[in-house]
Design an enzyme around this catalytic site. Structure first.
Site, PDB file in Angstrom:
ATOM      1  N   GLU A  45       9.224  17.182  14.390  1.00  0.00           N
ATOM      2  CA  GLU A  45       9.813  16.686  12.705  1.00  0.00           C
ATOM      3  C   GLU A  45       9.034  17.736  11.770  1.00  0.00           C
ATOM      4  OE1 GLU A  45       8.264  13.040  10.536  1.00  0.00           O
ATOM      5  OE2 GLU A  45      10.424  12.841  10.096  1.00  0.00           O
ATOM      6  N   GLU A  91      -0.414   7.639  -1.591  1.00  0.00           N
ATOM      7  CA  GLU A  91      -1.298   7.824  -2.240  1.00  0.00           C
ATOM      8  C   GLU A  91      -0.811   9.280  -3.015  1.00  0.00           C
ATOM      9  OE1 GLU A  91      -1.427   7.784   0.850  1.00  0.00           O
ATOM     10  OE2 GLU A  91      -2.730   9.297   1.389  1.00  0.00           O
ATOM     11  N   SER A 128       5.682   8.456   9.214  1.00  0.00           N
ATOM     12  CA  SER A 128       5.415   9.426  10.080  1.00  0.00           C
ATOM     13  C   SER A 128       4.743   8.326  12.015  1.00  0.00           C
ATOM     14  CB  SER A 128       4.126  10.764  10.561  1.00  0.00           C
ATOM     15  OG  SER A 128       2.900  10.118   9.879  1.00  0.00           O
ATOM     16  N   LYS A 146       1.149  -1.368  -0.121  1.00  0.00           N
ATOM     17  CA  LYS A 146       0.384   0.153  -0.188  1.00  0.00           C
ATOM     18  C   LYS A 146       0.619   1.536   0.529  1.00  0.00           C
ATOM     19  CE  LYS A 146      -1.538   3.199   2.036  1.00  0.00           C
ATOM     20  NZ  LYS A 146      -1.444   4.169   1.326  1.00  0.00           N
ATOM     21  N   CYS A 197      13.412  11.462   6.492  1.00  0.00           N
ATOM     22  CA  CYS A 197      13.746  10.864   7.497  1.00  0.00           C
ATOM     23  C   CYS A 197      15.418  10.985   7.914  1.00  0.00           C
ATOM     24  CB  CYS A 197      13.353   9.325   7.708  1.00  0.00           C
ATOM     25  SG  CYS A 197      14.152   8.050   6.976  1.00  0.00           S
TER      26      CYS A 197
HETATM   27  P1  NAD Z   1       2.661   9.389   6.908  1.00  0.00           P
HETATM   28  O1  NAD Z   1       2.605   9.008   8.024  1.00  0.00           O
HETATM   29  O2  NAD Z   1       1.345  10.530   6.984  1.00  0.00           O
HETATM   30  O3  NAD Z   1       2.166   7.486   5.919  1.00  0.00           O
HETATM   31  C1  NAD Z   1       3.116   7.108   5.558  1.00  0.00           C
HETATM   32  C2  NAD Z   1       1.662   5.766   4.923  1.00  0.00           C
HETATM   33  O4  NAD Z   1       0.729   6.428   6.181  1.00  0.00           O
HETATM   34  C3  NAD Z   1       0.855   5.870   4.024  1.00  0.00           C
HETATM   35  O5  NAD Z   1       0.778   5.374   2.369  1.00  0.00           O
HETATM   36  C4  NAD Z   1      -0.101   6.827   3.795  1.00  0.00           C
HETATM   37  O6  NAD Z   1      -1.125   6.044   3.259  1.00  0.00           O
HETATM   38  C5  NAD Z   1      -0.661   5.750   5.661  1.00  0.00           C
HETATM   39  N1  NAD Z   1      -1.704   7.133   6.167  1.00  0.00           N
HETATM   40  C6  NAD Z   1      -1.795   7.803   6.614  1.00  0.00           C
HETATM   41  N2  NAD Z   1      -2.420   8.472   7.530  1.00  0.00           N
HETATM   42  C7  NAD Z   1      -2.533   7.092   8.279  1.00  0.00           C
HETATM   43  C8  NAD Z   1      -4.045   6.504   9.012  1.00  0.00           C
HETATM   44  N3  NAD Z   1      -4.399   7.380   9.827  1.00  0.00           N
HETATM   45  N4  NAD Z   1      -3.717   5.441   9.251  1.00  0.00           N
HETATM   46  C9  NAD Z   1      -3.397   4.695   8.538  1.00  0.00           C
HETATM   47  N5  NAD Z   1      -2.765   5.128   7.433  1.00  0.00           N
HETATM   48  C10 NAD Z   1      -2.383   6.181   7.309  1.00  0.00           C
HETATM   49  O7  NAD Z   1       3.913   9.540   6.450  1.00  0.00           O
HETATM   50  P2  NAD Z   1       4.766   9.875   4.767  1.00  0.00           P
HETATM   51  O8  NAD Z   1       4.452  11.831   5.175  1.00  0.00           O
HETATM   52  O9  NAD Z   1       3.752   9.303   3.303  1.00  0.00           O
HETATM   53  O10 NAD Z   1       5.788  10.132   5.126  1.00  0.00           O
HETATM   54  C11 NAD Z   1       7.111  11.601   5.403  1.00  0.00           C
HETATM   55  C12 NAD Z   1       7.178  10.909   7.222  1.00  0.00           C
HETATM   56  O11 NAD Z   1       7.457   9.150   6.740  1.00  0.00           O
HETATM   57  C13 NAD Z   1       8.149  11.262   8.013  1.00  0.00           C
HETATM   58  O12 NAD Z   1       7.541  11.190   9.085  1.00  0.00           O
HETATM   59  C14 NAD Z   1       9.216  10.777   8.090  1.00  0.00           C
HETATM   60  O13 NAD Z   1       9.685  10.752   9.727  1.00  0.00           O
HETATM   61  C15 NAD Z   1       8.866   8.754   7.647  1.00  0.00           C
HETATM   62  N6  NAD Z   1       9.946   8.124   7.311  1.00  0.00           N
HETATM   63  C16 NAD Z   1      10.414   7.576   7.971  1.00  0.00           C
HETATM   64  C17 NAD Z   1      11.429   6.270   7.167  1.00  0.00           C
HETATM   65  C18 NAD Z   1      12.035   5.828   8.560  1.00  0.00           C
HETATM   66  O14 NAD Z   1      12.527   4.861   8.019  1.00  0.00           O
HETATM   67  N7  NAD Z   1      12.298   5.609  10.094  1.00  0.00           N
HETATM   68  C19 NAD Z   1      11.976   6.556   5.796  1.00  0.00           C
HETATM   69  C20 NAD Z   1      10.824   8.081   5.334  1.00  0.00           C
HETATM   70  C21 NAD Z   1       9.904   8.234   5.432  1.00  0.00           C
END
Ligand code: NAD
Length: 498
Positions: free
Chosen positions: A382, A175, A225, A172, A280
């Site tokens: 962050e 989006e 996140s 997944k 990240c």
């Molecule tokens: P996000 O948490 O908004 O989304 C990540 C995934 O979760 C997406 O596929 C999204 O569709 C899904 N999602 C979003 N809201 C949700 C909900 N309420 N319930 C279930 N699923 C949900 O993160 P983002 O904005 O796409 O990416 C940025 C974040 O990812 C930053 O915090 C960054 O630090 C982190 N990140 C961490 C790493 C790591 O390895 N630690 C690597 C890359 C990014």
């Protein structure tokens, strides 16, 4: 406007329900829509994966590896198109998109070693005529949920290894920028992957919840996140699933008074402003030990930040593209306003940047705050944008205490010429990935990636050796074939070699 479909059982599936807009952040325009899976679509993907599992599990690891070898070649052959798609929907520069893909391919190369990686552990004669061994078997149907900031690399951290280990996978992706992810999954099928072994479903919370709740999904890998990582970890673990959930970060770079300043400045520029800070592992805090190095750092950073070449990501030769969405631009700008109100010194203000020809793009210039203190929101949270905060301290111990007290522990680094300081830092810092004169210490594919504290929930890190353990279950087998058929009396004492 075209709608980006799901990929289930090797077929593109349109989906009939909700959709979301996908933007080109360089122009600010919606360029596609993406289908958002409902529970019925998720069930379709689970059914396809479940049906494919018995045959894939029984496929020799060497044959699974042959698919990976062909996949790697196809990724290289299509690298330019993939980088274009990443850049168009994410906004990162084309060179940065190419770099992300290369780091993703490293993980495919690692998965090519499946027969070696899946070797068990064997002991002959653990008891009289008894041999014992451990076998590493696939888990079944596993799912991955990935973030927007690495639409190619982070999915490639997960499914090549999971699939090489004999599992079937449901991805997944984010989006917000799904096109490159979908193309890459289709290349995996061109490489000869049987239908149903890899399925891609687009969606939001509804799709993720359906994956968490489905009893047929045995393991979840999440990257995103921290609040969502925490949610997925607790909801998945509560249902008895194996979960690894990687979250957010606030990565500090410590500058010691003896650092090679010019090299540290170059390293910080790339690590803080590369990909518009949407990594990240981005460095978002520079901790300067002493005012002298802090003043020298600011003096060298300011002209370089002001000279950043910023424009549409798909153009070559730029340093930075736009942020991913208008909403994210507003969020990052809000942090800048907050920092000013809290009393930090905004030395370079990137707000209000207009890029000629791309006036509606989601652009923000590089921002630099000096004299940031740990009580400020811009220090604690962050930001995920091109904003670097300088914190001034008096000693290495003070710098390390600051980092160790922070809730996140993803990456960190130290710039110094002093081996003793570097060794102390590596030993005692409470962070999962540490660099010494290396600003982005992202482990290569044959190590594993993961933070500490609220940057990772779960026991095992992503990809590499930890990934093999995450995507397999250990089975220990003890087998006896007596040399001579002979009757033995029942033994009631616990069997031992004693
Ligand atoms: P996000 O948490 O908004 O989304 C990540 C995934 O979760 C997406 O596929 C999204 O569709 C899904 N999602 C979003 N809201 C949700 C909900 N309420 N319930 C279930 N699923 C949900 O993160 P983002 O904005 O796409 O990416 C940025 C974040 O990812 C930053 O915090 C960054 O630090 C982190 N990140 C961490 C790493 C790591 O390895 N630690 C690597 C890359 C990014």
């Amino acid at each position: 406007m075209s709608t980006i479909p799901h990929l289930i059982n090797g077929e593109r599936i349109a989906g009939a329900g909700r959709t979301a807009d996908v933007f080109n952040p360089s122009t600010g325009e919606a360029i596609h829509q993406v289908a958002l899976a409902d529970r019925a679509v998720i069930q379709q993907a689970i059914d396809a994966a479940k049906a494919a599992f018995p045959a894939w599990r029984a496929t020799p690891p060497a044959k699974r590896a042959q698919v990976m070898f062909r996949f790697k070649q196809l990724l290289e052959d299509n690298a330019e198109q993939i980088a274009q798609l990443i850049s168009q929907e994410h906004g990162k520069t084309i060179e940065d998109a190419g770099g992300e893909l290369k780091r993703g391919i490293e993980n495919v190369e690692y998965a090519c070693g499946a027969p070696e990686l899946l070797k068990g552990e064997y002991n002959r004669n653990v008891g009289p005529d008894i041999d014992g061994w451990s076998d590493f078997q696939p888990i079944g149907v596993v799912a991955g949920i990935t973030p927007f900031n690495f639409p190619a690399m982070v999915p490639l951290w997960m499914y090549p290894l999971a699939i090489a280990c004999g599992n079937c996978f449901i991805l997944k992706p984010s989006e917000r920028d799904p096109s490159s992810t979908l193309l890459i999954a289709e290349l995996m099928h061109q490489a000869g992957l049987p239908k149903g072994v890899l399925n891609v479903v687009h969606g939001d919370k509804e799709a993720v919840d359906a994956l968490i709740e489905a009893p047929q999904v045995k393991a979840l890998s999440f990257v995103g996140s921290t609040p969502i990582a925490e949610y997925i970890y607790s909801e998945g673990a509560k249902r008895g699933k194996r979960v690894q959930a990687l979250g957010g970060a606030k990565n500090h770079a410590v500058l010691m008074p003896d650092a090679d300043l010019d090299n540290a400045v170059s390293a910080l520029m790339g690590a803080a402003y590369g990909s518009c800070g949407e990594r990240c592992m981005a460095i978002s805090v520079a901790v300067c030990v002493g005012d002298q190095i802090a003043d020298a750092l600011v003096a060298k950073l300011v002209p370089q930040i002001k000279a950043l070449k910023i424009g549409a990501g798909t153009r070559c030769g730029l340093d930075m593209g736009p942020l991913v969405t208008g909403a994210h631009l507003d969020k990052v700008t809000g942090y800048v306003e907050d920092g000013v109100k809290a009393g930090a010194e905004l030395v370079v203000d990137g707000r209000g940047l207009s890029v000629a020809g791309n006036e509606n793009g989601f652009f923000l210039g590089g921002c630099l705050f000096d004299r940031v203190t740990p009580d400020m929101r811009i220090y604690q949270e962050e930001i995920f944008g091109p904003v670097l905060c300088i914190v001034r301290v008096n000693s290495l111990e003070e710098a390390m205490a600051l980092i160790n007290e922070h809730e996140y522990g993803n990456g960190t680094c130290i710039f110094t010429r002093d081996g003793e300081a570097a060794r102390l830092f590596c030993d005692e810092i409470e962070v999962g990935m540490v660099g010494v004169n290396v600003p982005l210490p992202v482990p290569v594919a044959y190590h594993s990636f993961g933070g500490w504290k609220r940057s990772l929930f779960g026991d095992l890190h992503a990809y590499g050796p930890d990934g093999v353990r995450f995507y397999t279950r250990r089975k220990s087998i003890t087998q006896r074939w007596p040399q001579r058929a002979s009757h033995e009396a029942a033994q009631f004492a616990f069997p031992s070699n004693g």
